[in-house]
Design a protein around this motif. Structure first.
Motif, PDB file in Angstrom:
ATOM      1  N   PHE A 213      -0.117  21.381 -25.394  1.00  0.00           N
ATOM      2  CA  PHE A 213      -0.368  21.942 -24.775  1.00  0.00           C
ATOM      3  C   PHE A 213      -0.744  23.210 -25.938  1.00  0.00           C
ATOM      4  O   PHE A 213      -1.728  23.923 -26.857  1.00  0.00           O
ATOM      5  CB  PHE A 213      -0.149  23.052 -23.032  1.00  0.00           C
ATOM      6  CG  PHE A 213      -0.554  24.764 -23.441  1.00  0.00           C
ATOM      7  CD1 PHE A 213      -1.697  24.033 -22.312  1.00  0.00           C
ATOM      8  CD2 PHE A 213       0.003  25.179 -24.175  1.00  0.00           C
ATOM      9  CE1 PHE A 213      -2.148  25.394 -21.984  1.00  0.00           C
ATOM     10  CE2 PHE A 213      -0.884  26.784 -22.263  1.00  0.00           C
ATOM     11  CZ  PHE A 213      -1.838  26.230 -21.655  1.00  0.00           C
ATOM     12  N   VAL A 214       0.361  23.971 -26.119  1.00  0.00           N
ATOM     13  CA  VAL A 214       0.812  24.703 -27.379  1.00  0.00           C
ATOM     14  C   VAL A 214      -0.147  24.596 -28.895  1.00  0.00           C
ATOM     15  O   VAL A 214      -0.586  25.324 -29.450  1.00  0.00           O
ATOM     16  CB  VAL A 214       2.267  25.730 -27.741  1.00  0.00           C
ATOM     17  CG1 VAL A 214       2.278  26.096 -28.803  1.00  0.00           C
ATOM     18  CG2 VAL A 214       2.917  25.685 -26.034  1.00  0.00           C
ATOM     19  N   PRO A 215       0.008  23.386 -29.922  1.00  0.00           N
ATOM     20  CA  PRO A 215      -0.909  23.329 -30.389  1.00  0.00           C
ATOM     21  C   PRO A 215      -2.635  23.937 -30.689  1.00  0.00           C
ATOM     22  O   PRO A 215      -3.309  24.022 -30.940  1.00  0.00           O
ATOM     23  CB  PRO A 215      -0.692  22.233 -31.002  1.00  0.00           C
ATOM     24  CG  PRO A 215       0.417  20.787 -30.349  1.00  0.00           C
ATOM     25  CD  PRO A 215       1.078  22.496 -29.322  1.00  0.00           C
ATOM     26  N   THR A 216      -2.427  22.980 -28.989  1.00  0.00           N
ATOM     27  CA  THR A 216      -4.280  22.640 -28.581  1.00  0.00           C
ATOM     28  C   THR A 216      -4.460  24.330 -28.802  1.00  0.00           C
ATOM     29  O   THR A 216      -5.589  24.360 -29.056  1.00  0.00           O
ATOM     30  CB  THR A 216      -4.514  22.403 -27.499  1.00  0.00           C
ATOM     31  OG1 THR A 216      -3.813  20.582 -27.890  1.00  0.00           O
ATOM     32  CG2 THR A 216      -6.003  21.756 -27.546  1.00  0.00           C
TER      33      THR A 216
ATOM     34  N   CYS B 116     -21.033  24.742 -29.780  1.00  0.00           N
ATOM     35  CA  CYS B 116     -19.512  24.233 -29.994  1.00  0.00           C
ATOM     36  C   CYS B 116     -18.362  23.597 -29.153  1.00  0.00           C
ATOM     37  O   CYS B 116     -18.013  23.007 -29.882  1.00  0.00           O
ATOM     38  CB  CYS B 116     -18.703  26.107 -29.712  1.00  0.00           C
ATOM     39  SG  CYS B 116     -20.652  26.968 -30.594  1.00  0.00           S
ATOM     40  N   GLY B 117     -19.347  23.083 -28.622  1.00  0.00           N
ATOM     41  CA  GLY B 117     -17.701  21.757 -28.383  1.00  0.00           C
ATOM     42  C   GLY B 117     -18.339  20.601 -28.056  1.00  0.00           C
ATOM     43  O   GLY B 117     -16.818  19.768 -28.454  1.00  0.00           O
ATOM     44  N   LEU B 118     -19.227  20.046 -29.229  1.00  0.00           N
ATOM     45  CA  LEU B 118     -19.491  18.926 -29.995  1.00  0.00           C
ATOM     46  C   LEU B 118     -18.360  18.987 -31.722  1.00  0.00           C
ATOM     47  O   LEU B 118     -17.918  18.135 -31.325  1.00  0.00           O
ATOM     48  CB  LEU B 118     -20.877  18.689 -30.552  1.00  0.00           C
ATOM     49  CG  LEU B 118     -21.679  17.481 -31.572  1.00  0.00           C
ATOM     50  CD1 LEU B 118     -21.295  16.009 -29.974  1.00  0.00           C
ATOM     51  CD2 LEU B 118     -22.602  17.460 -31.704  1.00  0.00           C
ATOM     52  N   ILE B 119     -18.109  19.753 -31.706  1.00  0.00           N
ATOM     53  CA  ILE B 119     -16.873  19.636 -32.749  1.00  0.00           C
ATOM     54  C   ILE B 119     -15.937  20.150 -32.409  1.00  0.00           C
ATOM     55  O   ILE B 119     -14.720  19.644 -32.700  1.00  0.00           O
ATOM     56  CB  ILE B 119     -17.577  21.633 -33.538  1.00  0.00           C
ATOM     57  CG1 ILE B 119     -19.020  20.982 -34.313  1.00  0.00           C
ATOM     58  CG2 ILE B 119     -16.519  21.754 -34.619  1.00  0.00           C
ATOM     59  CD1 ILE B 119     -19.786  22.923 -35.132  1.00  0.00           C
ATOM     60  N   TRP B 120     -15.750  21.193 -31.247  1.00  0.00           N
ATOM     61  CA  TRP B 120     -13.867  21.421 -30.465  1.00  0.00           C
ATOM     62  C   TRP B 120     -14.249  19.858 -29.906  1.00  0.00           C
ATOM     63  O   TRP B 120     -12.830  19.805 -30.109  1.00  0.00           O
ATOM     64  CB  TRP B 120     -14.308  22.545 -29.423  1.00  0.00           C
ATOM     65  CG  TRP B 120     -13.318  22.423 -28.666  1.00  0.00           C
ATOM     66  CD1 TRP B 120     -12.755  22.207 -27.635  1.00  0.00           C
ATOM     67  CD2 TRP B 120     -11.349  22.732 -28.819  1.00  0.00           C
ATOM     68  NE1 TRP B 120     -11.726  22.083 -26.868  1.00  0.00           N
ATOM     69  CE2 TRP B 120     -10.820  23.060 -28.168  1.00  0.00           C
ATOM     70  CE3 TRP B 120     -11.285  23.387 -30.627  1.00  0.00           C
ATOM     71  CZ2 TRP B 120      -9.547  22.716 -28.075  1.00  0.00           C
ATOM     72  CZ3 TRP B 120     -10.259  23.519 -30.652  1.00  0.00           C
ATOM     73  CH2 TRP B 120      -9.531  23.763 -29.268  1.00  0.00           C
ATOM     74  N   VAL B 121     -14.487  19.199 -28.998  1.00  0.00           N
ATOM     75  CA  VAL B 121     -14.263  18.031 -28.445  1.00  0.00           C
ATOM     76  C   VAL B 121     -13.807  17.310 -29.606  1.00  0.00           C
ATOM     77  O   VAL B 121     -12.269  16.414 -29.069  1.00  0.00           O
ATOM     78  CB  VAL B 121     -15.663  17.519 -27.598  1.00  0.00           C
ATOM     79  CG1 VAL B 121     -14.993  16.287 -27.544  1.00  0.00           C
ATOM     80  CG2 VAL B 121     -15.085  18.242 -26.919  1.00  0.00           C
TER      81      VAL B 121
ATOM     82  N   TRP C 108      -8.790  13.847 -31.512  1.00  0.00           N
ATOM     83  CA  TRP C 108      -8.157  14.002 -32.463  1.00  0.00           C
ATOM     84  C   TRP C 108      -6.613  14.746 -32.023  1.00  0.00           C
ATOM     85  O   TRP C 108      -5.863  14.306 -32.854  1.00  0.00           O
ATOM     86  CB  TRP C 108      -8.328  14.795 -34.079  1.00  0.00           C
ATOM     87  CG  TRP C 108      -7.425  15.093 -34.874  1.00  0.00           C
ATOM     88  CD1 TRP C 108      -7.475  13.914 -36.172  1.00  0.00           C
ATOM     89  CD2 TRP C 108      -6.243  15.614 -35.580  1.00  0.00           C
ATOM     90  NE1 TRP C 108      -6.317  14.005 -36.704  1.00  0.00           N
ATOM     91  CE2 TRP C 108      -5.917  15.193 -36.824  1.00  0.00           C
ATOM     92  CE3 TRP C 108      -6.345  17.391 -35.321  1.00  0.00           C
ATOM     93  CZ2 TRP C 108      -4.560  15.852 -36.985  1.00  0.00           C
ATOM     94  CZ3 TRP C 108      -5.204  17.541 -35.138  1.00  0.00           C
ATOM     95  CH2 TRP C 108      -4.236  17.035 -36.453  1.00  0.00           C
ATOM     96  N   THR C 109      -6.879  15.814 -31.380  1.00  0.00           N
ATOM     97  CA  THR C 109      -4.937  16.000 -30.829  1.00  0.00           C
ATOM     98  C   THR C 109      -4.767  15.659 -29.887  1.00  0.00           C
ATOM     99  O   THR C 109      -3.721  15.208 -30.654  1.00  0.00           O
ATOM    100  CB  THR C 109      -5.209  17.792 -30.755  1.00  0.00           C
ATOM    101  OG1 THR C 109      -5.886  18.144 -31.367  1.00  0.00           O
ATOM    102  CG2 THR C 109      -4.236  17.962 -29.526  1.00  0.00           C
ATOM    103  N   LYS C 110      -5.100  14.696 -28.846  1.00  0.00           N
ATOM    104  CA  LYS C 110      -4.598  13.937 -28.294  1.00  0.00           C
ATOM    105  C   LYS C 110      -4.825  12.554 -28.523  1.00  0.00           C
ATOM    106  O   LYS C 110      -3.871  12.092 -28.213  1.00  0.00           O
ATOM    107  CB  LYS C 110      -6.477  13.036 -26.784  1.00  0.00           C
ATOM    108  CG  LYS C 110      -5.734  13.120 -25.848  1.00  0.00           C
ATOM    109  CD  LYS C 110      -6.944  13.038 -24.845  1.00  0.00           C
ATOM    110  CE  LYS C 110      -5.938  12.027 -23.403  1.00  0.00           C
ATOM    111  NZ  LYS C 110      -5.134  11.295 -23.811  1.00  0.00           N
ATOM    112  N   ARG C 111      -5.172  12.525 -30.051  1.00  0.00           N
ATOM    113  CA  ARG C 111      -4.781  10.709 -30.087  1.00  0.00           C
ATOM    114  C   ARG C 111      -3.486  10.777 -31.094  1.00  0.00           C
ATOM    115  O   ARG C 111      -3.176  10.043 -31.411  1.00  0.00           O
ATOM    116  CB  ARG C 111      -5.813  10.279 -31.285  1.00  0.00           C
ATOM    117  CG  ARG C 111      -7.151   9.928 -30.413  1.00  0.00           C
ATOM    118  CD  ARG C 111      -8.285   8.599 -31.715  1.00  0.00           C
ATOM    119  NE  ARG C 111      -8.806   8.498 -30.898  1.00  0.00           N
ATOM    120  CZ  ARG C 111     -10.263   9.400 -30.107  1.00  0.00           C
ATOM    121  NH1 ARG C 111     -10.542   9.746 -30.751  1.00  0.00           N
ATOM    122  NH2 ARG C 111     -11.176   8.047 -30.046  1.00  0.00           N
TER     123      ARG C 111
END
Length: 204
Positions: A131-134, A165-170, A175-178
């Protein structure tokens, strides 16, 4: 081309909720698919290439279409009605509310919701770890993006702008989730699983 643009405008005017949900959900799926394609097909050595995980893409489709898009639609409708205008004071209020009220909710729903759909033993494990790093990354990305959103983008196109923007953000989110969980988190998850199993066995 003119007919296409006119048709799109008509859809937005007549069915704004459905149109925004469909487009935002499609962009969400596209982001996850592109992330998988790059990591599993394009950059991976030929011997290590993997198939696209369509089950995961399906979960992102649910998250993007049925959860995120409706939330964003009604949130920005309320935000624009409550704080009309594009003055600096109004934009700052919208930025603060968007980043520090909506974003924590969305990140919580994302990590907990994805864990539930994945059938994880500890629904909140990834949420606690990531949560925090995201959230920090979201501040870096979304604060300037939303400043443009609130000052320049017309309200009826707000969710679509968010989708682009979400296309970039997701991709950042995927990447974060992986990223692997920390050793402590994995140990805690294993211990929790063992404890739950022990309790179930004792009850039987």
């Amino acid at each position: 081309m003119a007919r296409l643009v006119s048709g799109v405008r008509t859809l937005f005017r007549r069915y704004p909720f459905v149109t925004n949900s469909a487009i935002y959900g499609s962009l969400y799926v596209g982001a996850e698919y592109s992330q998988q394609f790059v990591s599993k097909r394009w950059l991976a050595p030929e011997a290590e290439r993997e198939d696209i995980d369509y089950a995961t893409i399906g979960r992102y489709a649910v998250m993007g279409t049925a959860v995120y898009a409706p939330t964003l639609y009604f949130w920005y409708k309320w935000l624009d009605r409550t704080f009309p205008g594009t003055t600096k004071v109004v934009i700052v209020k919208k930025l603060v509310l968007d980043q520090f009220v909506l974003t924590p909710y969305l990140l919580t729903v994302f990590y907990a919701g994805m864990s539930m759909m994945e059938g994880s033993e500890d629904t909140f494990l990834e949420l606690r770890e990531k949560f925090v790093p995201t959230f920090v990354r979201s501040c870096i990305f979304w604060l300037p993006a939303q400043a443009l959103n609130f000052s320049l983008v017309a309200p009826r196109f707000r969710v679509i702008y968010m989708g682009v923007c979400g296309l970039i953000w997701v991709n950042i989110l995927c990447w974060t989730k992986r990223q692997s969980l920390s050793v402590d988190a994995k140990v805690n998850a294993i211990e929790t699983t063992k404890t739950v199993s022990s309790i179930r066995n004792s009850e039987t």
